[in-house]
Design a protein around this motif. Sequence first.
Motif, short mmCIF file in Angstrom:
data_model
loop_
_atom_site.label_atom_id
_atom_site.label_comp_id
_atom_site.label_asym_id
_atom_site.label_seq_id
_atom_site.Cartn_x
_atom_site.Cartn_y
_atom_site.Cartn_z
N LEU A 155 0.20 79.53 69.33
CA LEU A 155 0.38 78.31 70.12
C LEU A 155 0.35 78.59 71.62
O LEU A 155 -0.22 77.82 72.39
CB LEU A 155 1.67 77.60 69.71
CG LEU A 155 1.69 77.10 68.26
CD1 LEU A 155 3.03 76.50 67.92
CD2 LEU A 155 0.55 76.12 68.01
N ALA A 156 0.95 79.71 72.04
CA ALA A 156 0.91 80.07 73.46
C ALA A 156 -0.53 80.38 73.88
O ALA A 156 -0.96 79.99 74.97
CB ALA A 156 1.82 81.26 73.73
N ARG A 157 -1.28 81.03 73.01
CA ARG A 157 -2.69 81.32 73.30
C ARG A 157 -3.48 80.02 73.43
O ARG A 157 -4.30 79.87 74.34
CB ARG A 157 -3.28 82.20 72.20
CG ARG A 157 -4.71 82.66 72.51
CD ARG A 157 -5.33 83.39 71.38
NE ARG A 157 -5.56 82.40 70.32
CZ ARG A 157 -5.74 82.70 69.06
NH1 ARG A 157 -5.71 83.94 68.65
NH2 ARG A 157 -5.96 81.75 68.17
N ASP A 158 -3.19 79.06 72.56
CA ASP A 158 -3.86 77.76 72.65
C ASP A 158 -3.54 77.08 73.98
O ASP A 158 -4.43 76.55 74.64
CB ASP A 158 -3.42 76.86 71.49
CG ASP A 158 -4.02 75.47 71.58
OD1 ASP A 158 -5.27 75.37 71.59
OD2 ASP A 158 -3.25 74.49 71.65
N LEU A 159 -2.29 77.12 74.39
CA LEU A 159 -1.90 76.50 75.66
C LEU A 159 -2.56 77.20 76.85
O LEU A 159 -2.98 76.54 77.80
CB LEU A 159 -0.38 76.50 75.80
CG LEU A 159 0.34 75.57 74.81
CD1 LEU A 159 1.83 75.84 74.83
CD2 LEU A 159 0.03 74.11 75.13
N ARG A 160 -2.65 78.54 76.80
CA ARG A 160 -3.32 79.28 77.86
C ARG A 160 -4.79 78.90 77.96
O ARG A 160 -5.34 78.71 79.05
CB ARG A 160 -3.19 80.80 77.65
CG ARG A 160 -2.01 81.42 78.33
CD ARG A 160 -2.09 82.93 78.40
NE ARG A 160 -2.64 83.58 77.23
CZ ARG A 160 -1.94 83.93 76.15
NH1 ARG A 160 -0.67 83.67 76.08
NH2 ARG A 160 -2.53 84.55 75.14
N LYS A 161 -5.44 78.77 76.82
CA LYS A 161 -6.86 78.38 76.80
C LYS A 161 -7.04 77.00 77.41
O LYS A 161 -8.03 76.74 78.09
CB LYS A 161 -7.41 78.40 75.37
CG LYS A 161 -7.70 79.76 74.85
CD LYS A 161 -8.28 79.64 73.45
CE LYS A 161 -8.61 80.99 72.87
NZ LYS A 161 -9.18 80.85 71.51
N ARG A 162 -6.12 76.12 77.14
CA ARG A 162 -6.22 74.75 77.67
C ARG A 162 -6.09 74.73 79.20
O ARG A 162 -6.66 73.87 79.84
CB ARG A 162 -5.14 73.86 77.06
CG ARG A 162 -5.35 73.54 75.61
CD ARG A 162 -4.14 72.77 75.08
NE ARG A 162 -4.19 72.61 73.66
CZ ARG A 162 -4.82 71.63 73.03
NH1 ARG A 162 -5.45 70.71 73.73
NH2 ARG A 162 -4.82 71.55 71.72
N ARG A 163 -5.34 75.65 79.75
CA ARG A 163 -5.12 75.68 81.22
C ARG A 163 -6.36 76.17 81.95
O ARG A 163 -6.53 75.85 83.12
CB ARG A 163 -3.93 76.56 81.56
CG ARG A 163 -2.63 75.91 81.07
CD ARG A 163 -1.48 76.57 81.65
NE ARG A 163 -1.29 75.96 82.98
CZ ARG A 163 -0.46 76.41 83.87
NH1 ARG A 163 0.27 77.47 83.60
NH2 ARG A 163 -0.33 75.83 85.03
N ARG A 164 -7.18 76.96 81.28
CA ARG A 164 -8.38 77.50 81.92
C ARG A 164 -9.45 76.47 82.08
O ARG A 164 -9.63 75.54 81.45
CB ARG A 164 -8.92 78.68 81.14
CG ARG A 164 -8.06 79.88 81.31
CD ARG A 164 -8.75 81.10 80.71
NE ARG A 164 -7.73 81.95 80.13
CZ ARG A 164 -7.85 82.57 78.99
NH1 ARG A 164 -8.93 82.47 78.28
NH2 ARG A 164 -6.89 83.33 78.55
#
Length: 155
Positions: free
Chosen positions: A146-155
């Motif tokens: 989930l943290a990886r998903d959130l990081r991808k969304r910020r990029r």
Amino acid sequence: MSQNGYNPDPHRHPGLHVIALLEASKAMLALLAATGLEILGPQPLRDGVNALIRRFSLDPDHGTLPSLLNAISPDAVHLAAAAMIGYGLLHLVEAWGLWKAKAWASWLGCLTASIYLPFDIYAIVRHPGWASWTVLAINLIVVYVLARDLRKRRR
């Protein structure tokens, strides 16, 4: 696909789907347990606590289990069932959001899974074994995905 290479298509998120199914399973178990509590009432709980007291030869008048036994009432059962329904509905909403790849669901899932981590570590200290380690590993994987998903969304 967006300019930054992140595809918000929910079908591109198998990790989110797996976590959504896990959350939906937890929701269904909680709702089933709440229903069982309401149907069966307090007596099976009282019988179970009494069996534990007898099984471990505990003092039936003092300690945690006898105190718990005294707290089991129809009102307490209704309150516990209501709490389980709330828990179940929260996880059901989270599961739906994760299945649809909603950012808010990733935030919610990351937060709720992170809250369990100190309890998972405590369980390992108190009851080391494969079950405790498995639960910790699953929660760490959930937080990571989930943290990886959130990081991808910020990029």
